[in-house]
Design an enzyme around this catalytic site. Structure first.
Site, PDB file in Angstrom:
ATOM      1  N   HIS A 278      58.107  49.630  50.871  1.00  9.87           N
ATOM      2  CA  HIS A 278      58.577  50.119  49.574  1.00  9.87           C
ATOM      3  C   HIS A 278      57.536  49.810  48.502  1.00  9.87           C
ATOM      4  O   HIS A 278      57.534  48.717  47.917  1.00  9.87           O
ATOM      5  CB  HIS A 278      59.914  49.453  49.213  1.00  9.87           C
ATOM      6  CG  HIS A 278      61.011  49.749  50.185  1.00  9.87           C
ATOM      7  ND1 HIS A 278      61.067  49.183  51.442  1.00  9.87           N
ATOM      8  CD2 HIS A 278      62.100  50.554  50.082  1.00  9.87           C
ATOM      9  CE1 HIS A 278      62.146  49.626  52.072  1.00  9.87           C
ATOM     10  NE2 HIS A 278      62.789  50.455  51.271  1.00  9.87           N
TER      11      HIS A 278
ATOM     12  N   HIS B  63      59.641  55.368  45.947  1.00  8.31           N
ATOM     13  CA  HIS B  63      60.471  54.172  46.120  1.00  8.31           C
ATOM     14  C   HIS B  63      60.238  53.506  47.467  1.00  8.31           C
ATOM     15  O   HIS B  63      59.965  52.304  47.530  1.00  8.31           O
ATOM     16  CB  HIS B  63      61.957  54.534  45.972  1.00  8.31           C
ATOM     17  CG  HIS B  63      62.887  53.404  46.315  1.00  8.31           C
ATOM     18  ND1 HIS B  63      63.324  52.494  45.384  1.00  8.31           N
ATOM     19  CD2 HIS B  63      63.455  53.034  47.490  1.00  8.31           C
ATOM     20  CE1 HIS B  63      64.119  51.613  45.979  1.00  8.31           C
ATOM     21  NE2 HIS B  63      64.214  51.934  47.253  1.00  8.31           N
TER      22      HIS B  63
ATOM     23  N   GLU C  44      85.432  36.368  46.534  1.00  6.60           N
ATOM     24  CA  GLU C  44      85.038  35.784  47.817  1.00  6.60           C
ATOM     25  C   GLU C  44      83.561  35.990  48.135  1.00  6.60           C
ATOM     26  O   GLU C  44      82.869  35.058  48.584  1.00  6.60           O
ATOM     27  CB  GLU C  44      85.896  36.364  48.951  1.00  6.60           C
ATOM     28  CG  GLU C  44      87.343  35.935  48.940  1.00  6.60           C
ATOM     29  CD  GLU C  44      88.226  36.817  48.072  1.00  6.60           C
ATOM     30  OE1 GLU C  44      89.451  36.592  48.053  1.00  6.60           O
ATOM     31  OE2 GLU C  44      87.691  37.739  47.421  1.00  6.60           O
TER      32      GLU C  44
ATOM     33  N   HIS D  41      97.723  40.686  55.739  1.00 11.26           N
ATOM     34  CA  HIS D  41      97.281  39.303  55.619  1.00 11.26           C
ATOM     35  C   HIS D  41      97.259  38.565  56.965  1.00 11.26           C
ATOM     36  O   HIS D  41      96.954  37.369  57.002  1.00 11.26           O
ATOM     37  CB  HIS D  41      98.196  38.543  54.649  1.00 11.26           C
ATOM     38  CG  HIS D  41      97.956  38.877  53.211  1.00 11.26           C
ATOM     39  ND1 HIS D  41      97.963  40.165  52.730  1.00 11.26           N
ATOM     40  CD2 HIS D  41      97.682  38.072  52.139  1.00 11.26           C
ATOM     41  CE1 HIS D  41      97.717  40.152  51.430  1.00 11.26           C
ATOM     42  NE2 HIS D  41      97.542  38.899  51.046  1.00 11.26           N
TER      43      HIS D  41
END
Length: 660
Positions: A28, A261, A408, A470
């Site tokens: 890159h 890029h 999280e 869950h």
């Protein structure tokens, strides 16, 4: 400031970067060509560092969050004098090279973290800044600032689009991390084109809303960049985002477009870029002599800076022997105090999440460098630290409890940064099923060989009423599938205490503790050296016979289930083995494993999760007592009965070879 030297260094970064990428035919070039001035001024004028000692503890940290632009980093590390040779650069992206496709921690001198998955780098930088402030608060004294450094990061457009950076940067603003400075390479280009196709929000206002100071400038005004950093440092209670407008692939024929890029410039593009930039057309891997002189002139000052710190550190040590002793323990990972681990006897009943909480607090009393917290689940996770240090905040940077909020992924990345910084041992916690949110960073931590501890509670269908959203089913298998991750699923409170000891002893891998919501009863253990045996991941709980008819490999809550099922099984000797760490068990030698299983004609596996990964152990598919479907909402025992996951059903499997 030697602007001529900086310009020469920037030119050299561009030359080395485009040539290395061209030779590899992969890479890159856009970022290193577009942001070369930042590399030069950062490593030449801004960072407090000493390339001759890349592990100096009070060095500034630099995190290349946009890791795809790795030649930006490798080029400047080489020029500044780190152990990155020109040969390494010429072997960019080749097997064994010190210059891999994306920066890798522990592999390349001067690289502070593994970068690549966008957004994670800057999130780890947040953790490094947290660690710096925690250690400064604990160890700095009047007249001696032995912990006093900044954390810098370079982000690209993609880093700020990824959600993890939002999580971590929001937390950084809340915590007022004034020693975190992030540069934003504002080129408005991503792989598919101009970022406006999907990303046109007001970044400045967004970061101001997070509680950051936002400054603006040009990537090509090095004097201004130095001034902006100085301004950032004046703000002690806000992290700073320095937005630098740039041209991706500056100097290349397709500069300013997505085409530059992530692809080599090509032979003709290299020649055109060299002409545009003033690089000799016939010289591959060109380094401007002025750049060499510039960095050579910096060596003495860099060395003196570290030498001055060492003198101050020695003086501090003499004045504060107790603190110095604690410092050494923190950095060696050794205990700093004493405590008694919780004790249990056969018949005691407790959820392993509760046992974990007790073990955690005992360990936290022994290891004062243990820090961490939960993603807004401290109560359910049982991770509250009962100590006097309190919760970490701008006002209380000695606090060891971190309130991560419902973040999280960001939580895990911040813990990675704390771990990478050194001196502290982090843990974090959430529900087991929500490990899916943090899994990408857990993978990066495993790749880096970090030993962060994850407390993951509510580990099965026995979550009950919260239902299938869950109730983890595939989670055990998915975490075990990550190389270098150890998942410990203790079967009773005693094993849980042992699991914490194993986790704390880990040096080069993350550990996930899978813990129950429901109570588990402490069972007698046939192997009297079971704690020692657990280092291999498994041990014999019930021997059954020297050569049993059936051996049951069980984990977690299913160990107790297997013992109950064995009692119901008449006319057959049943051996029960607790496989707390399947990864370690898998790694056991064939003979040792066979001895453990005991020559049983049948091997049955019992685990409240998918069968994936156990197929090679069970005698047949009928001997996989597992759950290969989602759960149900209802009281835990009724859910288990509905799914046919009970001791009675397991006993029926043990009693017959027919399919269940």
């Amino acid at each position: 400031m030697n602007e001529k030297g900086i310009a020469a260094a920037a030119l050299s970064v561009r030359a080395l970067s485009m040539d290395a990428i061209q030779k590899a035919n992969s890479g890159h070039p856009g970022l290193p060509l577009g942001a070369a001035e930042l590399a030069a001024v950062l490593y030449g004028e801004i960072l407090k560092h000493n390339p001759a000692d890349s592990k100096w503890v009070d060095r500034d940290r630099f995190v290349l969050s946009a890791g795809h632009g790795s030649m930006f980093l490798y080029s400047i590390l080489h020029l500044a004098g780190y152990k990155v040779s020109l040969k390494d650069i010429k072997n960019f992206r080749q097997v064994g090279s010190k210059c891999p496709g994306h920066p890798e921690y522990g592999w390349t001198d001067g690289v502070e973290n593994t970068s690549g998955p966008l957004g994670q780098g800057v999130s780890m930088a947040v953790g490094m800044a947290v660690a710096e402030s925690m250690l400064a608060a604990r160890f700095n004294t009047k007249g001696h600032k032995i912990v006093n450094h900044y954390t810098y990061s370079l982000v690209g457009e993609g880093c700020l689009e990824e959600g993890v950076s939002s999580e971590a940067c929001s937390l950084a603003g809340h915590l007022k991390l004034g020693k975190l400075i992030v540069f934003y390479d504002q080129n408005k280009i991503s792989i598919d084109g101009c970022t406006d196709i999907a990303f046109d929000e007001n970044i400045a206002k967004r970061y101001e809303a997070y509680g950051w100071q936002v400054l603006k400038g040009s990537m090509y005004d090095v004097k201004k960049i130095v001034d902006l950093v100085a301004e950032a440092k004046k703000c002690a209670d806000k992290p700073t985002l320095i937005m630098l407008k740039s041209v991706i692939g500056k100097g290349a024929p397709k500069a300013g477009t997505a085409d530059v890029h992530g692809a080599p410039l090509g032979a003709e593009g290299i020649i055109a870029a060299r002409k545009k930039l003033g690089i000799p057309v016939d010289k591959d891997f060109y380094i401007d002599p002025e750049a060499v002189k510039y960095f050579e002139s910096k060596k003495a000052a860099w060395a003196k800076k570290e030498e001055d710190w060492k003198k101050d550190f020695d003086a501090w040590s003499k004045e504060n022997p107790a603190l110095r002793k604690m410092w050494d323990a923190f950095y060696a990972g050794k205990p700093t105090g004493k405590s008694t681990a919780p004790k249990y006897k056969v018949g005691d009943s407790e959820a392993t999440r509760a046992s974990s909480g007790k073990a955690l607090n005992a360990i936290a009393d022994r290891f004062l460098n243990l820090v961490g917290g939960s993603a807004d689940l401290m109560g359910p996770n049982k991770t509250a630290l009962k100590h006097d240090d309190g919760t970490y905040s701008y006002e209380n940077q000695k606090g060891r409890t971190i309130e991560f909020g419902i973040r999280e992924f960001g939580m895990s990345a911040v813990c990675a940064g704390i771990n990478l910084h050194g001196g502290l041992r982090p843990f974090c916690a959430t529900f087991f099923v929500f490990s899916d949110y943090l899994r990408p960073n857990l993978r990066i931590q495993a790749l880096m060989g970090l030993n962060t501890i994850y407390v993951l509670t509510h580990d099965s269908i026995y979550v009950g009423e919260d239902g299938p959203t869950h109730q983890p089913i595939e989670t055990l298998a998915s975490l075990r599938a990550i190389p270098n991750v150890h998942v410990l699923r203790p079967g009773d409170p005693e094993e849980t205490v042992a699991a914490w000891d194993i986790a704390m002893a880990s040096k080069d891998h993350p550990v996930c503790l899978a813990l129950t919501r429901q109570n588990l009863t402490v069972y007698p253990k046939a192997d009297k050296n079971w704690k020692k045996s657990l280092k291999n991941g498994a041990y014999i709980v019930q021997e059954g016979a020297a050569t049993p008819d059936i051996t049951v490999l069980a984990t977690g809550s299913e160990v107790g289930m297997a013992l109950a099922a064995a009692k119901l099984t008449k006319g057959k000797s049943v051996r029960v083995i607790s496989v707390m760490d399947k990864t370690a068990f898998d790694a056991m030698g064939a003979q040792e494993k066979a001895k453990l299983i005991g020559g049983a004609k049948r091997v049955v596996v019992a685990e409240a999760g998918v069968s994936q990964g156990w197929e090679g152990y069970a005698t047949s598919a009928d001997d996989l007592f597992t759950i290969n479907r989602f759960g149900e909402s209802g009281p835990a025992n009724k859910v288990a009965q509905h799914l046919g996951f009970t001791a009675e059903k397991l006993a029926a499997v043990l009693a017959t070879v027919k399919a269940r």
